[in-house]
Design a protein around this motif. Sequence first.
Motif, PDB file in Angstrom:
ATOM      1  N   LEU A   1       0.869  -1.199   0.035  1.00  0.00           N
ATOM      2  CA  LEU A   1       0.029   0.092  -0.204  1.00  0.00           C
ATOM      3  C   LEU A   1       0.959   1.400  -0.175  1.00  0.00           C
ATOM      4  CD1 LEU A   1      -2.910   1.139   0.083  1.00  0.00           C
ATOM      5  CD2 LEU A   1      -2.518   1.179   2.873  1.00  0.00           C
ATOM      6  N   SER A   2       1.663   1.250   1.017  1.00  0.00           N
ATOM      7  CA  SER A   2       2.792   2.578   0.834  1.00  0.00           C
ATOM      8  C   SER A   2       3.409   2.915  -0.214  1.00  0.00           C
ATOM      9  CB  SER A   2       3.418   2.567   2.367  1.00  0.00           C
ATOM     10  OG  SER A   2       4.349   1.298   2.106  1.00  0.00           O
ATOM     11  N   THR A   3       4.010   1.620  -0.871  1.00  0.00           N
ATOM     12  CA  THR A   3       5.072   1.800  -2.006  1.00  0.00           C
ATOM     13  C   THR A   3       4.098   2.070  -3.313  1.00  0.00           C
ATOM     14  OG1 THR A   3       6.482   0.011  -1.092  1.00  0.00           O
ATOM     15  CG2 THR A   3       6.619   0.484  -3.424  1.00  0.00           C
ATOM     16  N   CYS A   4       3.027   1.681  -3.388  1.00  0.00           N
ATOM     17  CA  CYS A   4       2.177   1.968  -4.382  1.00  0.00           C
ATOM     18  C   CYS A   4       1.620   3.233  -4.450  1.00  0.00           C
ATOM     19  CB  CYS A   4       1.269   0.815  -4.874  1.00  0.00           C
ATOM     20  SG  CYS A   4       2.097  -0.846  -5.346  1.00  0.00           S
ATOM     21  N   LEU A   5       1.221   3.681  -3.297  1.00  0.00           N
ATOM     22  CA  LEU A   5       0.646   5.059  -3.249  1.00  0.00           C
ATOM     23  C   LEU A   5       1.599   6.023  -3.305  1.00  0.00           C
ATOM     24  CD1 LEU A   5      -1.780   4.772  -0.084  1.00  0.00           C
ATOM     25  CD2 LEU A   5      -2.405   5.187  -2.393  1.00  0.00           C
ATOM     26  N   GLU A   6       2.976   5.798  -3.055  1.00  0.00           N
ATOM     27  CA  GLU A   6       4.028   6.765  -3.276  1.00  0.00           C
ATOM     28  C   GLU A   6       4.436   6.869  -4.490  1.00  0.00           C
ATOM     29  OE1 GLU A   6       6.907   9.491  -2.135  1.00  0.00           O
ATOM     30  OE2 GLU A   6       5.496   8.630  -0.573  1.00  0.00           O
ATOM     31  N   LYS A   7       4.087   5.656  -5.188  1.00  0.00           N
ATOM     32  CA  LYS A   7       4.744   5.625  -6.563  1.00  0.00           C
ATOM     33  C   LYS A   7       3.779   6.297  -7.696  1.00  0.00           C
ATOM     34  CE  LYS A   7       6.272   2.442 -10.317  1.00  0.00           C
ATOM     35  NZ  LYS A   7       5.724   3.231 -11.170  1.00  0.00           N
TER      36      LYS A   7
END
Length: 109
Positions: free
Chosen positions: A37-43
């Motif tokens: 979740l955090s990785t994909c939201l950031e990207k």
Amino acid sequence: MSFFLNSLRGNQEVSQEKLDVAGVQFDAMCSTFNNILSTCLEKCIPHEGFGEPDLTKGEQCCIDRCVAKMHYSNRLIGGFVQTRGFGPENQLRHYSRFVAKEKVDDPKN
């Protein structure tokens, strides 16, 4: 976590060992989900504010690809780690007793 709520085997008692294993599995899945979740939201989601209440088509596609790649790599790494001997039977102290009890309780044996 359905291994301790399996309706196909009839009545089973819920032991502390099964709850411990389920807790470890839940923590691992929760950690993996939060990381994705955090990785994909950031990207995929722009940082300069939200102009629309819904995701754009580009953001949706980016998130779909990102989650698919993260899921694939997680499975790939998990498989590699298991082939190297880092499976639950080596890391979880209750796992061997759980597997032995399941074999004894299995009506097929």
